[in-house]
Design an enzyme around this catalytic site. Structure first.
Site, PDB file in Angstrom:
ATOM      1  N   SER A 112     -15.541 -18.160  52.922  1.00  9.75           N
ATOM      2  CA  SER A 112     -14.760 -18.565  53.834  1.00  9.75           C
ATOM      3  C   SER A 112     -13.232 -18.439  53.108  1.00  9.75           C
ATOM      4  O   SER A 112     -13.233 -17.693  52.094  1.00  9.75           O
ATOM      5  CB  SER A 112     -14.857 -20.081  54.147  1.00  9.75           C
ATOM      6  N   HIS A 134     -24.708 -12.125  56.064  1.00  4.52           N
ATOM      7  CA  HIS A 134     -23.296 -11.189  56.043  1.00  4.52           C
ATOM      8  C   HIS A 134     -22.226 -12.370  55.537  1.00  4.52           C
ATOM      9  O   HIS A 134     -21.106 -11.854  55.272  1.00  4.52           O
ATOM     10  CB  HIS A 134     -23.119 -10.629  57.086  1.00  4.52           C
ATOM     11  N   ALA A 136     -21.326 -16.990  54.845  1.00  2.00           N
ATOM     12  CA  ALA A 136     -21.836 -18.254  54.598  1.00  2.00           C
ATOM     13  C   ALA A 136     -22.480 -18.841  56.035  1.00  2.00           C
ATOM     14  O   ALA A 136     -23.115 -19.609  56.077  1.00  2.00           O
ATOM     15  CB  ALA A 136     -20.750 -19.227  54.498  1.00  2.00           C
TER      16      ALA A 136
END
Length: 217
Positions: A112, A134, A136
């Site tokens: 993130s 691809h 979290a």
């Protein structure tokens, strides 16, 4: 561009392939039809456009930093590929929320805005159709994030992690995503981790909802 293409042809598919309401988004377009060929070509054009944009971003950054890249890693996600399966059958593999992880294939799995991203090499696991996550993945939908998070909370969270944000929206807030370390622990059979990187400057679309988190996608 990619989202607009997908939305358009999803509507076309739903009109050509009517399904029960709960399954309407599973409608498809056969590649033997004109609409199917149009979608396939438009999707690949969008992929080529994204790749060209990435090359230009990386060229500009390298020029600004006065550095030469040692290596380049690029891969698509939320895309479809023509591949030959283990049984020899050619198929269209749709990777929604996933990215290729074929034997030896290099990839990037970001966390993130505040979490590390990982450089990985695929292990070619057939049970996952040679795929890995691809990113979290979300624990809040975009709508939930907008309803439950405040701009002040997100700004404080970013400041505490030393992140400078340019653009962005609440729907991409770090708190809306799962723990990337747990996600990576669950896919040890799918990829080998070669290295990691931590974001410092995050550039996103001013209105939010964009996909590029830190030049990694």
């Amino acid at each position: 561009m990619g989202a607009a293409i997908a939305q358009h042809y999803t509507k076309v598919a739903m009109s050509k392939c009517p399904l029960p309401p709960e399954a309407r988004y599973l409608a498809w377009l056969d590649l033997d039809t004109q609409e199917g060929q149009e979608y396939w070509r438009a999707m690949n054009l969008a992929g080529d456009y994204a790749s060209a944009c990435h090359r230009d971003i990386h060229r500009r950054l390298s020029q600004a930093l006065g550095e030469k890249p040692l290596a380049k890693v690029e891969n698509h996600h939320n895309f479809a590929w023509k591949e030959t399966l283990l049984n020899g059958r050619e198929a269209i593999v749709h990777r929604k929320g996933a990215t290729p992880a074929g034997q030896g294939v290099l990839g990037i799995i970001p966390g993130s805005m505040t979490a590390p991203g990982f450089i990985v090499r695929g292990r070619g696991e057939q049970d996952s159709i040679q795929s890995a996550s691809h990113g979290a993945g979300r624990k809040m939908s975009r709508t939930q994030a907008k309803q439950n998070l405040s701009e002040g909370d997100v700004r404080r969270h970013l400041r505490d992690h030393g992140i400078e944000l340019i653009g962005g929206g609440l729907d991409e807030a770090p708190m809306a995503y799962k723990d990337i370390h747990q996600v990576m622990a669950h896919q040890r059979d799918l990829v080998d981790v070669l290295g990691s990187f931590t974001p410092r400057i995050v550039r996103m679309d001013a209105g939010g909802g964009g996909k590029s988190k830190y030049g990694g996608e």
